[in-house]
Design an enzyme around this catalytic site. Structure first.
Site, mmCIF file in Angstrom:
data_model
loop_
_atom_site.group_PDB
_atom_site.id
_atom_site.type_symbol
_atom_site.label_atom_id
_atom_site.label_comp_id
_atom_site.label_asym_id
_atom_site.label_seq_id
_atom_site.Cartn_x
_atom_site.Cartn_y
_atom_site.Cartn_z
ATOM 1 N N TYR A 143 0.826 -1.216 0.000
ATOM 2 C CA TYR A 143 0.000 0.000 0.000
ATOM 3 C C TYR A 143 0.858 1.262 0.000
ATOM 4 O O TYR A 143 0.363 2.352 -0.270
ATOM 5 C CB TYR A 143 -0.955 0.021 1.203
ATOM 6 C CG TYR A 143 -2.025 -1.058 1.172
ATOM 7 C CD1 TYR A 143 -2.228 -1.826 0.035
ATOM 8 C CD2 TYR A 143 -2.830 -1.300 2.277
ATOM 9 C CE1 TYR A 143 -3.190 -2.814 0.007
ATOM 10 C CE2 TYR A 143 -3.803 -2.293 2.246
ATOM 11 C CZ TYR A 143 -3.972 -3.049 1.117
ATOM 12 O OH TYR A 143 -4.932 -4.030 1.080
ATOM 13 N N LYS A 193 3.435 -15.493 2.248
ATOM 14 C CA LYS A 193 3.320 -16.258 0.995
ATOM 15 C C LYS A 193 4.754 -16.594 0.584
ATOM 16 O O LYS A 193 5.222 -16.263 -0.510
ATOM 17 C CB LYS A 193 2.581 -15.408 -0.047
ATOM 18 C CG LYS A 193 2.196 -16.138 -1.300
ATOM 19 C CD LYS A 193 1.061 -17.142 -1.128
ATOM 20 C CE LYS A 193 0.803 -17.886 -2.413
ATOM 21 N NZ LYS A 193 -0.028 -19.082 -2.249
ATOM 22 N N ASP A 225 -3.191 -18.082 1.800
ATOM 23 C CA ASP A 225 -4.373 -18.769 1.253
ATOM 24 C C ASP A 225 -4.878 -19.817 2.236
ATOM 25 O O ASP A 225 -6.084 -19.964 2.464
ATOM 26 C CB ASP A 225 -4.070 -19.381 -0.125
ATOM 27 C CG ASP A 225 -2.696 -20.026 -0.215
ATOM 28 O OD1 ASP A 225 -1.850 -19.809 0.692
ATOM 29 O OD2 ASP A 225 -2.449 -20.763 -1.178
ATOM 30 N N ASP A 249 -5.346 -6.692 5.980
ATOM 31 C CA ASP A 249 -6.536 -5.959 5.524
ATOM 32 C C ASP A 249 -7.633 -6.959 5.172
ATOM 33 O O ASP A 249 -8.794 -6.839 5.582
ATOM 34 C CB ASP A 249 -6.135 -5.119 4.295
ATOM 35 C CG ASP A 249 -7.202 -4.137 3.884
ATOM 36 O OD1 ASP A 249 -8.196 -3.986 4.608
ATOM 37 O OD2 ASP A 249 -7.041 -3.511 2.818
ATOM 38 N N ASP A 253 -11.013 -8.438 7.801
ATOM 39 C CA ASP A 253 -12.422 -8.316 7.399
ATOM 40 C C ASP A 253 -13.101 -9.682 7.401
ATOM 41 O O ASP A 253 -14.262 -9.816 7.818
ATOM 42 C CB ASP A 253 -12.540 -7.685 6.002
ATOM 43 C CG ASP A 253 -12.714 -6.178 6.083
ATOM 44 O OD1 ASP A 253 -12.318 -5.594 7.126
ATOM 45 O OD2 ASP A 253 -13.235 -5.577 5.134
#
Ligand code: NAD
Length: 359
Positions: A143, A193, A225, A249, A253
């Site tokens: 980001y 990852k 994942d 992020d 959620d």
């Protein structure tokens, strides 16, 4: 008597209503546990645009930096939707996070047993409760990395974003995760990852090295994942989930949806040790119910509890707030968002009073 200063950023929509209830609870708990709190309001978001023309006046930044901690309601609403992008209420939020150097975001995803049926997961998976803490890096990664667009000689347009983490950035967020785990279930699951990304391989190496300083904490690693799948399959395996900015992020959620009620979930954002933290509910300003006196104040009250625990070190008082919230839920007191059709809901203020009474 210990004395602490707290800046109140009430913000917009339901922000003022829910912050007022949290202040009620903070006043009651500070009297009970023998410390004193001084509250100073400051402007942010749409309210600040209306009063000063900008969403984050410099006085607000100065006031926040000079206090021991900051409690925020929420910002935004349709009234300011026509503002230009760089002067929207949400800019105030990003601005204050940057100005306070808040690099760590802690989001508990908690299911309280009386509300277990609010979770979309089956009872045999969620059981009667869940308690996961997501520790997300907030000021680095993709980001904030280099981004851009390029047109190749043949005219093909492409775009890129860059995930970059330095060792010190990973170290400081890892310390937050391990220290948080020491106060909870002593287990950290670090998400990456590393099978594909070089930045993830550095993340994993660094987290593994920092773990040596916390021999009591059990560390394991999961690919993102898999972590997304495990949150749905068996969320109870997690204590603290440590993530980069983008992975956190998304996973936070997901975890909040598993927990069920948006009006119940608190969060804290923290910077360097000794600097003030920012505490806020994860929901927004709920303009559809603002001014009706029906908003659920519990996420903000629980955020105030986190403020006591993490910024002021008033752990007993923080425990008391969490216990009081559990008690009002056990007693069947519900605002409309968490009430079943058979239950008679109470107002925002009655919920705040009930938490004070339960203290
Ligand atoms: P929202 O979280 O404000 O509302 C989503 C839904 O949840 C609404 O139906 C609302 O009534 C309900 N809800 C939220 N909090 C509740 C509470 N405490 N009690 C009962 N019901 C509650 O999200 P949105 O509608 O997407 O956004 C509304 C505004 O809030 C927008 O301007 C958005 O930009 C802003 N926003 C601010 C923040 C923040 O300040 N941190 C976060 C998200 C959205």
């Amino acid at each position: 008597m210990k004395k602490y200063s707290i800046t109140l950023l009430r913000g917009d929509g339901i922000g003022p209503e829910i912050v007022d209830e949290a202040v009620k609870v903070l006043k009651a708990v500070s009297e009970k546990y023998g410390f004193s709190l001084e509250f100073t309001p400051a402007l942010i978001g749409g309210a600040a645009i209306d009063a000063t023309g900008v969403p984050l006046p410099q006085e607000t930044v100065d006031q926040c930096l000079a206090s021991d901690a900051v409690l925020l309601g929420a910002v935004g609403g349709p009234k300011w939707d026509s503002q230009p992008g760089n002067n929207r209420p949400e800019k105030g939020l990003l601005g204050i996070r940057a100005a306070m150097g808040l690099f760590a975001n802690l989001r508990p995803a908690v299911v309280y047993s009386p509300l277990a049926d609010a979770s979309p997961l089956k009872p045999e998976i969620i059981g009667d409760s869940m308690d996961v803490m997501i520790v997300r890096e907030l000021t680095g990664g993709i980001y904030f990395g280099t981004r851009g667009r390029e047109t190749a000689e043949d005219g093909t347009l492409s775009a890129y974003d860059t995930e970059r983490y330095s060792v010190p950035e990973i170290e400081r967020i890892a310390h937050v995760a391990f220290e948080t785990a020491m106060k909870r279930g002593k287990k950290v699951t670090s998400v990456d990852k590393a099978n594909v990304l070089e930045s993830s391989r550095l993340w994993r190496e660094t987290v593994t090295r920092i773990a040596e300083q916390y021999p009591e904490v059990e560390l394991n690693h999961q690919y993102v994942d898999n972590a997304a799948m495990q949150l749905c399959r068996n969320p109870k395996q997690f204590d603290v989930l440590l993530t980069s900015n983008i992975f956190g992020d998304i996973l936070s959620d997901e975890a909040s949806q598993i927990a069920g009620s948006i009006g119940m979930l608190a969060s804290s954002s923290m910077g360097e040790a000794g600097k003030p933290g920012l505490y806020e509910p994860i929901h927004g300003s709920a303009p559809d119910i603002a001014g009706k006196g029906i908003a659920n104040p519990l996420a903000t009250i629980l955020s105030a509890g986190m403020l006591l625990r993490y910024s002021l070190g008033e752990v007993e008082a923080a425990d008391a707030i969490e216990a009081a919230v559990k008690k009002v839920l056990d007693d069947g007191i519900r605002t409309p968002d968490i009430a079943k059709p058979t239950e008679t809901p109470v107002s925002t203020a009655v919920m705040g009073d009930a938490v004070v009474a339960a203290l």
